[in-house]
Design a protein around this motif. Sequence first.
Motif, PDB file in Angstrom:
ATOM      1  N   ILE A  11     -93.789  52.077  24.606  1.00  0.00           N
ATOM      2  CA  ILE A  11     -93.362  51.694  25.953  1.00  0.00           C
ATOM      3  C   ILE A  11     -92.806  50.279  25.893  1.00  0.00           C
ATOM      4  CG2 ILE A  11     -94.052  51.482  28.369  1.00  0.00           C
ATOM      5  CD1 ILE A  11     -96.659  52.990  27.536  1.00  0.00           C
ATOM      6  N   GLY A  12     -91.695  50.044  26.550  1.00  0.00           N
ATOM      7  CA  GLY A  12     -91.132  48.704  26.635  1.00  0.00           C
ATOM      8  C   GLY A  12     -91.509  48.058  27.950  1.00  0.00           C
ATOM      9  N   ALA A  13     -91.803  46.764  27.911  1.00  0.00           N
ATOM     10  CA  ALA A  13     -92.144  46.027  29.129  1.00  0.00           C
ATOM     11  C   ALA A  13     -91.218  44.829  29.270  1.00  0.00           C
ATOM     12  CB  ALA A  13     -93.597  45.565  29.091  1.00  0.00           C
ATOM     13  N   LEU A  14     -90.465  44.806  30.367  1.00  0.00           N
ATOM     14  CA  LEU A  14     -89.594  43.672  30.676  1.00  0.00           C
ATOM     15  C   LEU A  14     -90.336  42.758  31.635  1.00  0.00           C
ATOM     16  CD1 LEU A  14     -86.804  42.286  30.504  1.00  0.00           C
ATOM     17  CD2 LEU A  14     -86.117  43.684  32.472  1.00  0.00           C
ATOM     18  N   ASP A  15     -90.673  41.567  31.178  1.00  0.00           N
ATOM     19  CA  ASP A  15     -91.428  40.595  31.966  1.00  0.00           C
ATOM     20  C   ASP A  15     -90.480  39.475  32.376  1.00  0.00           C
ATOM     21  OD1 ASP A  15     -93.137  38.729  33.036  1.00  0.00           O
ATOM     22  OD2 ASP A  15     -94.499  38.654  31.332  1.00  0.00           O
ATOM     23  N   ALA A  29    -101.554  52.627  22.263  1.00  0.00           N
ATOM     24  CA  ALA A  29    -102.859  51.968  22.283  1.00  0.00           C
ATOM     25  C   ALA A  29    -102.737  50.541  22.804  1.00  0.00           C
ATOM     26  CB  ALA A  29    -103.474  51.966  20.882  1.00  0.00           C
ATOM     27  N   ALA A  30    -101.550  50.230  23.386  1.00  0.00           N
ATOM     28  CA  ALA A  30    -101.262  48.921  23.989  1.00  0.00           C
ATOM     29  C   ALA A  30    -101.220  47.801  22.968  1.00  0.00           C
ATOM     30  CB  ALA A  30    -102.252  48.600  25.103  1.00  0.00           C
ATOM     31  N   LYS A  31    -100.897  48.128  21.724  1.00  0.00           N
ATOM     32  CA  LYS A  31    -100.704  47.108  20.699  1.00  0.00           C
ATOM     33  C   LYS A  31     -99.243  46.676  20.701  1.00  0.00           C
ATOM     34  CE  LYS A  31    -100.655  46.483  15.667  1.00  0.00           C
ATOM     35  NZ  LYS A  31    -100.855  47.146  14.356  1.00  0.00           N
ATOM     36  N   PRO A  32     -98.962  45.352  20.744  1.00  0.00           N
ATOM     37  CA  PRO A  32     -97.571  44.884  20.741  1.00  0.00           C
ATOM     38  C   PRO A  32     -96.939  45.006  19.355  1.00  0.00           C
ATOM     39  CG  PRO A  32     -99.068  43.015  20.751  1.00  0.00           C
ATOM     40  CD  PRO A  32     -99.928  44.240  20.879  1.00  0.00           C
ATOM     41  N   TYR A  33     -95.712  45.508  19.308  1.00  0.00           N
ATOM     42  CA  TYR A  33     -95.013  45.698  18.038  1.00  0.00           C
ATOM     43  C   TYR A  33     -93.837  44.741  17.870  1.00  0.00           C
ATOM     44  CZ  TYR A  33     -97.484  49.769  16.243  1.00  0.00           C
ATOM     45  OH  TYR A  33     -98.434  50.597  15.697  1.00  0.00           O
ATOM     46  N   ALA A 263     -99.225  43.179  38.125  1.00  0.00           N
ATOM     47  CA  ALA A 263     -99.172  43.685  36.754  1.00  0.00           C
ATOM     48  C   ALA A 263    -100.314  43.110  35.921  1.00  0.00           C
ATOM     49  CB  ALA A 263     -97.826  43.336  36.120  1.00  0.00           C
ATOM     50  N   ALA A 264    -100.628  41.836  36.127  1.00  0.00           N
ATOM     51  CA  ALA A 264    -101.737  41.225  35.391  1.00  0.00           C
ATOM     52  C   ALA A 264    -103.071  41.848  35.800  1.00  0.00           C
ATOM     53  CB  ALA A 264    -101.759  39.720  35.625  1.00  0.00           C
ATOM     54  N   LEU A 265    -103.213  42.217  37.078  1.00  0.00           N
ATOM     55  CA  LEU A 265    -104.429  42.892  37.530  1.00  0.00           C
ATOM     56  C   LEU A 265    -104.606  44.209  36.781  1.00  0.00           C
ATOM     57  CD1 LEU A 265    -106.648  42.469  39.817  1.00  0.00           C
ATOM     58  CD2 LEU A 265    -105.326  44.133  41.139  1.00  0.00           C
ATOM     59  N   VAL A 266    -103.497  44.952  36.620  1.00  0.00           N
ATOM     60  CA  VAL A 266    -103.529  46.202  35.867  1.00  0.00           C
ATOM     61  C   VAL A 266    -103.777  45.911  34.388  1.00  0.00           C
ATOM     62  CG1 VAL A 266    -102.164  48.206  35.138  1.00  0.00           C
ATOM     63  CG2 VAL A 266    -102.062  47.416  37.518  1.00  0.00           C
ATOM     64  N   GLY A 267    -103.103  44.887  33.865  1.00  0.00           N
ATOM     65  CA  GLY A 267    -103.264  44.539  32.451  1.00  0.00           C
ATOM     66  C   GLY A 267    -104.682  44.116  32.101  1.00  0.00           C
ATOM     67  N   GLN A 268    -105.387  43.537  33.063  1.00  0.00           N
ATOM     68  CA  GLN A 268    -106.791  43.169  32.865  1.00  0.00           C
ATOM     69  C   GLN A 268    -107.719  44.343  33.166  1.00  0.00           C
ATOM     70  OE1 GLN A 268    -108.085  40.615  31.495  1.00  0.00           O
ATOM     71  NE2 GLN A 268    -107.216  38.654  32.122  1.00  0.00           N
ATOM     72  N   LEU A 457     -98.358  43.709  29.616  1.00  0.00           N
ATOM     73  CA  LEU A 457     -99.226  44.840  29.291  1.00  0.00           C
ATOM     74  C   LEU A 457     -99.445  45.719  30.522  1.00  0.00           C
ATOM     75  CD1 LEU A 457    -101.085  46.366  27.370  1.00  0.00           C
ATOM     76  CD2 LEU A 457    -102.894  44.715  27.915  1.00  0.00           C
ATOM     77  N   GLY A 458     -99.629  45.100  31.684  1.00  0.00           N
ATOM     78  CA  GLY A 458     -99.821  45.863  32.915  1.00  0.00           C
ATOM     79  C   GLY A 458     -98.613  46.705  33.270  1.00  0.00           C
TER      80      GLY A 458
END
Length: 538
Positions: A11-15, A29-33, A263-268, A457-458
């Motif tokens: 999954i790509g995340a544009l922040d 598994a939410a590991k950054p590549y 998004a940070a709330l979800v990421g946490q 991540l969120g």
Amino acid sequence: MTADSTPKMFIGALDAGTTSTRFIIFDDAAKPYATHQIEFEQQYPHSGWHEQNPYELIKCANECIEGAIKKFIADGYSASDIKAVGITNQRETTVVWDSETGRPLYNAIAWPDTRTSRLVHHFKDKEGAEKLVQTCGLPISTYPSALKLVWLLENIHAVQEARKRGTLMFGTVDTWLVYNLTGGSTPGTDPKFVTDTTNASRTMFLNIKTLKYDDFLLDFFGVSQGVKLPEVVCSADDNAYGKIASGVLAGTPIASCLGDQSAALVGQRAFSVGMGKNTYGTGLFLLYNTGEEPVFSENGLLTTVGYHFKGEKPIYALEGSIAVGGAAVKFLRDNLQLIAESDEVGQLAAKVPDAGGVIFVTAFSGLFAPYWIDDTQGTIYGITNYTTREHIARATIEATCYQTRAVLEAMAKDSGYELKMLKVDGGMSNSDVCMQIQSDIVGIDVVRPQYRETTALGAAIAAGFAVGIYTDFNDLKNINTEGETTFKPSITEKKREKLYSLWQRAVSRCGGWLQDEDDDSETQEEKRIEDEVQKRFA
């Protein structure tokens, strides 16, 4: 699929943050590549004004996507391995453009901008103002998007003309990004003109209970006619945001969009009532999950949408927004040149046991929650011949920590529940010194994850839910839990209360600095700047 299974999908995340944009590729598994980040220019054409170039926001987004994909491919993967993209963005920042040309009509007015301070006083005195908080969850201030749009409608000729033609489009940064990534004004494309509920809840146009635009709110701010507003959709949705129109990810669906703090709330993984987090970015934002019903604050907090996944009920949050966090460190670095790099502030602060009686009220954009003091600016108290740059550095860090405590106390009063642990993320949380000071001032444990880009991540987690990579919150229970650091209080309760009392005294004295009478010279300067910008966008 569980979060600890062998990576098969990405999954790509544009922040799209306030000062920089990044694109991060996560596995299931939410590991950054792979990641690519670009810092973009901030424009301050007048005291209190904060602008950004809308074209640069899109340019940075595209370049970050290209840069991260290039690294991803170099590691042996393919762009087609990315099943969806999630977007998270700075909130409240306001963009206006023309529906026929797709061209912006003015610079983006960033969320900390305070040019609307005079409008604040006008609208607070307007009939019906007392209904606003119970309708949209937000108080009248320079912070939300509403008054930024009002200012543009009153002052910018190109915006006024577009309104007359019926071609004026309004959006926050999420809307601008999605519109352009899905084609914009390019012939033959299907651009999406949408916003999600978390971003829409920051405009003051959305009814916080119905999650639809409210006629009373639109009429109150005078935007019910001649302004095209984006469709409000869920934060995680496999169809609403369309597909990327061009570039290395052409055809890839955009499956989520959340304001950065949601998004940070979800990421946490703050998915249960009573869970909260604090993000230390340009500003500080503490969100507290209140469940499926909005809770209206009586203590200076905001009611907002935490997140809203398709097919699920929306989850609400109480929020304490602190305007200046990392921005104060940037001020020490760029304006005062007390430090060469941002991470030096913690090193300096560690050289002294306390701030030597110095209190820095970092009210560059006024004070937000829970104070809401608009008529003030940054103020430093307690400077003597004893004061050093180390004391200033420590006072700068302490300012964010004191304001966090004030927000936590307000949340406890509104919810009847005191947090026993504070989850943290964001740039300033990288500093051990800052997090230890935070724990000392609030008197509870502060828990920092090993991977701190929880905003991106969120966005990835939400997109993963939208396309079926995750189906249950239990899939996420082990995500980003290894390597956590816990900071525990190390000072006495007596010292903690003495320090906080000094902060409260400083806040009580900082209001009233700005006067509300017109100043002809200032008005002329504002007009000159407006003329310059209008020529640039003519």
